[in-house]
Motif scaffolding. Sequence first.
Motif, short mmCIF file in Angstrom:
data_model
loop_
_atom_site.label_atom_id
_atom_site.label_comp_id
_atom_site.label_asym_id
_atom_site.label_seq_id
_atom_site.Cartn_x
_atom_site.Cartn_y
_atom_site.Cartn_z
N THR A 26 22.76 38.40 -42.78
CA THR A 26 22.32 38.70 -41.42
C THR A 26 20.88 39.19 -41.40
O THR A 26 20.08 38.79 -40.54
CB THR A 26 23.24 39.76 -40.79
N LEU A 27 20.53 40.03 -42.37
CA LEU A 27 19.14 40.49 -42.47
C LEU A 27 18.20 39.33 -42.79
O LEU A 27 17.06 39.29 -42.33
CB LEU A 27 19.03 41.58 -43.53
N GLY A 28 18.69 38.37 -43.57
CA GLY A 28 17.89 37.20 -43.89
C GLY A 28 17.58 36.38 -42.65
O GLY A 28 16.45 35.88 -42.49
N VAL A 29 18.55 36.23 -41.77
CA VAL A 29 18.33 35.54 -40.50
C VAL A 29 17.28 36.27 -39.68
O VAL A 29 16.39 35.65 -39.08
CB VAL A 29 19.66 35.42 -39.72
N LEU A 30 17.36 37.59 -39.64
CA LEU A 30 16.40 38.39 -38.90
C LEU A 30 14.98 38.19 -39.44
O LEU A 30 14.03 38.01 -38.67
CB LEU A 30 16.80 39.86 -38.97
N ARG A 31 14.83 38.22 -40.75
CA ARG A 31 13.51 38.03 -41.35
C ARG A 31 12.95 36.65 -41.02
O ARG A 31 11.77 36.50 -40.68
CB ARG A 31 13.59 38.21 -42.87
N THR A 32 13.81 35.65 -41.09
CA THR A 32 13.38 34.27 -40.85
C THR A 32 12.89 34.07 -39.44
O THR A 32 11.84 33.45 -39.20
CB THR A 32 14.53 33.30 -41.14
N LEU A 33 13.61 34.62 -38.47
CA LEU A 33 13.22 34.38 -37.08
C LEU A 33 11.92 35.10 -36.72
O LEU A 33 11.18 34.66 -35.84
CB LEU A 33 14.35 34.78 -36.12
N LEU A 34 11.59 36.19 -37.43
CA LEU A 34 10.33 36.88 -37.17
C LEU A 34 9.17 36.22 -37.89
O LEU A 34 8.07 36.11 -37.34
CB LEU A 34 10.45 38.36 -37.58
N VAL A 35 9.39 35.77 -39.10
CA VAL A 35 8.33 35.13 -39.88
C VAL A 35 7.92 33.80 -39.26
O VAL A 35 6.75 33.41 -39.30
CB VAL A 35 8.79 34.91 -41.34
N SER A 36 8.88 33.10 -38.66
CA SER A 36 8.61 31.76 -38.15
C SER A 36 7.82 31.75 -36.85
O SER A 36 7.45 30.69 -36.35
CB SER A 36 9.95 31.03 -37.92
N LYS A 37 7.53 32.89 -36.27
CA LYS A 37 6.84 32.96 -34.98
C LYS A 37 5.33 33.16 -35.14
O LYS A 37 4.87 33.69 -36.14
CB LYS A 37 7.42 34.10 -34.14
N ASP A 38 4.58 32.72 -34.10
CA ASP A 38 3.16 33.04 -34.06
C ASP A 38 3.02 34.52 -33.68
O ASP A 38 4.00 35.17 -33.29
CB ASP A 38 2.42 32.15 -33.06
N ALA A 39 1.81 35.04 -33.76
CA ALA A 39 1.59 36.47 -33.59
C ALA A 39 2.09 36.98 -32.23
O ALA A 39 2.79 37.99 -32.14
CB ALA A 39 0.11 36.80 -33.77
N ARG A 40 1.74 36.27 -31.17
CA ARG A 40 2.13 36.73 -29.83
C ARG A 40 3.65 36.68 -29.66
O ARG A 40 4.24 37.63 -29.13
CB ARG A 40 1.45 35.87 -28.77
N SER A 41 4.25 35.59 -30.09
CA SER A 41 5.71 35.46 -29.95
C SER A 41 6.42 36.49 -30.81
O SER A 41 7.48 37.00 -30.43
CB SER A 41 6.15 34.04 -30.36
N ALA A 42 5.85 36.80 -31.99
CA ALA A 42 6.47 37.78 -32.87
C ALA A 42 6.50 39.15 -32.23
O ALA A 42 7.49 39.88 -32.34
CB ALA A 42 5.72 37.82 -34.21
N VAL A 43 5.42 39.52 -31.55
CA VAL A 43 5.37 40.82 -30.86
C VAL A 43 6.44 40.89 -29.78
O VAL A 43 7.15 41.89 -29.65
CB VAL A 43 3.97 41.05 -30.25
N GLN A 44 6.57 39.82 -29.01
CA GLN A 44 7.57 39.78 -27.95
C GLN A 44 8.98 39.84 -28.53
O GLN A 44 9.86 40.54 -28.00
CB GLN A 44 7.39 38.52 -27.11
N ALA A 45 9.19 39.09 -29.62
CA ALA A 45 10.52 39.07 -30.24
C ALA A 45 10.86 40.44 -30.81
O ALA A 45 12.00 40.91 -30.66
CB ALA A 45 10.56 38.01 -31.35
N ARG A 46 9.90 41.09 -31.47
CA ARG A 46 10.15 42.41 -32.05
C ARG A 46 10.50 43.42 -30.95
O ARG A 46 11.39 44.24 -31.12
CB ARG A 46 8.92 42.89 -32.83
#
Length: 213
Positions: A26-46
Amino acid sequence: MADALSPPEVSLFLFLVKLRRFDDATLGVLRTLLVSKDARSAVQARSSLERFMRFESLRILREVADKDAVHVLSVLEFLVRAFAVIGDFESCLALRYEALVFRENKSGVHQWLQVGHTEWVNFAKDALDNGFYPIATKACENALLCLQRSDTSGLENFTGDIQNIVSLKDVAISSTGSCSGKGSEIFEEERNGEKQTASFYIQRNPTCCKCSV
């Protein structure tokens, strides 16, 4: 809550959390979905994940309140790691503190859960480094209590340890005015007209430890 996280990209993570799959996958899925985003999308996702996990954490802790100590600690460890991945260090530190307090409360029955003074000191340093001074002060006080209860005959640097902890505590106290004072109180919800916190759920039943030594 889930709609704000733009499914189906993160739906798997939400699904696994709601299934209470608290493991490395489950933590691996979390890491993957954050790494795969661009900077702006990553901030929104976080930001969305932080809100979701803070909300869900209270539900999770309420569910495990009456479970054995090993189970509660494993759940707390998962939550700590998840918040660390998200980058929510306030929540991470708050739950680390709750885990240490939980262990200390159970150590009267199960000595292997006892928290050593070095664990409190390391936590205090992390809290201090991240600007959470009140919780760092509490950790220093707990470290001093651990030393006071210990057999000092085997501690060659007992006096030095106390001086270092007191110095660390003084720094935390002098810095307290520059922060909001938040700690484990960030996990709050209204139940029956009263605010309940993370510690309310995991500390409310002192006899729930069923694990064997």
